[in-house]
Motif scaffolding. Structure first.
Motif, short mmCIF file in Angstrom:
data_model
loop_
_atom_site.label_atom_id
_atom_site.label_comp_id
_atom_site.label_asym_id
_atom_site.label_seq_id
_atom_site.Cartn_x
_atom_site.Cartn_y
_atom_site.Cartn_z
N SER A 108 65.57 104.62 66.20
CA SER A 108 65.71 103.72 67.34
C SER A 108 64.36 103.31 67.92
N THR B 15 63.69 100.14 66.19
CA THR B 15 64.46 99.07 66.81
C THR B 15 63.83 98.64 68.14
N PHE C 74 62.46 94.94 69.44
CA PHE C 74 62.83 94.28 70.69
C PHE C 74 61.58 93.84 71.47
N LEU D 40 71.11 92.68 66.91
CA LEU D 40 71.76 93.27 68.08
C LEU D 40 73.14 93.82 67.75
N LEU E 241 72.17 97.58 68.35
CA LEU E 241 72.10 97.77 69.79
C LEU E 241 72.88 99.01 70.25
N TYR F 142 71.46 102.28 72.16
CA TYR F 142 71.97 102.86 73.40
C TYR F 142 72.25 104.35 73.25
N LEU G 8 64.09 94.18 75.41
CA LEU G 8 65.51 94.01 75.10
C LEU G 8 66.12 92.87 75.91
N ILE H 12 67.79 89.40 74.19
CA ILE H 12 69.15 88.88 74.42
C ILE H 12 69.10 87.48 75.01
N PHE I 60 76.67 90.39 74.96
CA PHE I 60 75.82 91.58 74.98
C PHE I 60 75.58 92.08 76.41
N TRP J 116 76.66 95.73 77.96
CA TRP J 116 75.67 96.60 78.63
C TRP J 116 76.15 96.98 80.02
#
Length: 547
Positions: A423, A426, A430, A449, A453, A457, A479, A483, A494, A498
């Protein structure tokens, strides 16, 4: 008064007799305060401590003794006489004298520098080994005068035969035809003058080398800077033996980075390729090292790719981190050069990704053998991604990472302690997209995403606690901006997901409230404004038609 006495007086400014008008205890306390031994707000120390303080005069003592000092001591510094005023005025006269003394010191600094140079030159001319005839007035037949632009002029005794044998310049200058034109008496030496020397001291040292049997041994006493000066003079007067000795020294001696630049510049200026300069430049030039044979070493791309593999496969973690920082710094400094091809970087990236996929899928099946390779290869990919982003060639990496649905689907089956490094990759993506460092199509961003995503998380809380130096706010902004680069309908998907997750796991979920607010304004406020725009346009059109 001799010079040392005057200097001491000028440094102190005044003599220091005790003034009976000041109490002894106060004077001692002030001395301790001036020496930095006491806090200004603290009470006076005991007498035993005051006796150990320094005895230099304080400001109060100097002011008290000023009347006795002024008008008595003339201050003389190298023909500059500063006579203190005879009046009994107080601190203003003393300050004026102090300022004048400081100016005098500034004025004579250049003279002192020239005096030091003259002293060094004098030492060169006086000290010589037994049997060395340099500057020997009894056997010499040439008086050579060297003058510099800064006013230094030196005359020395040299020998025509030695100068002609070692220097093409002096061979012409002291040729038989020129000697006959001089027609000196048999007992008088020839007179030669050379003006506008850059450095008389270096010129003399170059001439002294003509009298040496072992130039290499003599050269070892100098540093790189002095050898460069001798090389320049040797090349100017055609002293080939001096040139070769300087080049041999430079080829073997260590250089600093500043010296390296000066050496390369001087050799380029003097055009000494045919007499050994190429050997010196091989240390800093790939072309000079390879010469005409291209097989003497691999290309820059091969060398750097080999370095990458060594770092990626290193065993010592601390050394790997240090070398990653070093290699990244070197690549960043030369990011515009054609030193490492894109294909080579992605070749290294593919190797790390292949190992990561194999170990991750094994761990998802509860095979935890070599599970530490997941974090290791994820860290390697994070490092390569940084290099790709610096070189603005990371778009293909994003496509490749966004397509790893086989890993994202089994992400929850791997213990978080082993998977959270993925992550971090990732998160770096972002940040890159959010800063505009990576430009990819909206379909790729959306796929990224959708696949990564939720795993991001899931790992965020662990990643925030376990990763040292993690910038949470930078990742959250990245992030949010990622988005917000999507079409509005995709943003809604998205941000609503969230919103639901954040309400149920606040600490372990990134806070992208700022991006959520931007989406909200786009989705609701501007939608209302857009519904009013057609009417406003119709009114404007009607007004235009009526006109």
């Amino acid at each position: 008064m001799d010079y040392s006495t005057a200097t001491t007086t000028a440094a102190n400014g005044y003599s220091s007799p005790r003034d009976s008008s000041f109490p002894s205890s106060f004077t001692k306390f002030n001395s301790a305060l001036t020496a930095g031994l006491l806090n200004p707000m603290s009470p006076p120390p005991p007498p035993a401590m005051l006796d150990k303080t320094r005895s230099s005069p304080t400001l109060f003592e100097m002011m008290a003794s000023e009347a006795d000092t002024i008008g008595k001591v003339p201050v003389q510094i190298q023909n500059v006489v500063l006579q203190s005023p005879s009046s009994s005025s107080s601190s203003s006269a003393a300050a004026t004298a102090a300022r004048t003394t400081n100016v005098s010191h500034l004025v004579i600094s250049a003279q002192d520098k020239q005096a030091l140079a003259m002293q060094r030159i004098s030492d060169l001319l006086v000290v010589r080994s037994p049997g060395n005839q340099f500057n020997d007035p009894n056997s010499s037949d040439v008086k050579l005068t060297l003058s510099s632009k800064d006013g230094i002029s030196i005359t020395m005794c040299v020998h025509r035969q030695i100068l002609v044998a070692h220097s093409r310049f002096f061979a012409i200058k002291l040729s038989d035809r020129w000697s006959k034109q001089q027609l000196p008496p048999s007992s008088s030496p020839y007179i030669v003058e050379i003006s506008d020397c850059d450095d008389v001291e270096v010129y003399i040292e170059t001439l002294m080398l003509m009298y040496c049997r072992d130039l290499r041994k003599k050269m070892m006493r100098h540093d790189v800077s002095r050898v460069l000066g001798i090389l320049k003079v040797s090349a100017a007067i055609g002293f080939d033996a001096g040139v070769l000795s300087c080049l041999e020294y430079l080829e073997a001696a260590p250089w600093s980075e500043d010296e390296e630049y000066r050496i390369a510049s001087l050799l380029s200026e003097l055009h000494l390729e045919n007499v050994g300069a190429t050997e010196v430049l091989r240390r800093v030039s790939v072309e000079a090292s390879n010469g005409n044979n291209g097989s003497n070493g691999g290309s820059n791309d091969e060398v750097l790719l080999n370095l990458l593999h060594i770092v990626l496969e290193g065993k010592d973690e601390k050394a790997r981190r240090d070398m990653k920082t070093l290699v990244s710094k070197m690549l960043r400094e030369n990011s515009s050069g054609n030193d490492l091809r894109k294909e080579s970087l992605y070749l290294a990236c593919d190797g790390c990704l292949h190992k990561l996929k194999r170990q991750f899928l094994q761990a998802a099946e509860s095979d935890l053998e070599n599970v530490d390779q997941i974090a290791r290869q994820a860290d390697n990919l994070h490092w390569i991604l940084d290099i790709l982003i610096d070189r603005q060639i990371a778009e293909d990496f994003i496509v490749m990472w966004a397509s790893l649905s086989e890993l994202s689907e089994v992400h929850g089956k791997v213990p978080v302690v082993h998977r959270f490094e993925i992550s971090r990759v990732t998160a770096r993506i972002f940040v890159g997209i959010g800063k505009g460092q990576i430009l990819t199509p909206k379909e790729v961003r959306c796929l990224l995403l959708r696949n990564w995503l939720t795993p991001f998380y899931d790992d965020f809380g662990w990643m925030r606690r376990a990763s040292k130096g993690l910038d949470r706010y930078l990742i959250e902004d990245g992030l949010s901006n990622t988005i917000l680069t999507l079409p509005l309908a995709w943003q809604q998907e998205f941000f609503l997901a969230w919103f639901d997750r954040f309400l149920n796991s606040n600490e372990d979920c990134p806070n992208i409230q700022r991006g959520f607010e931007v989406w909200w304004r786009r989705a609701f406020w501007r939608r209302k404004e857009q519904s009013q725009d057609p009417a406003r346009l119709r009114v404007t059109a009607s007004a235009t038609d009526n006109s």
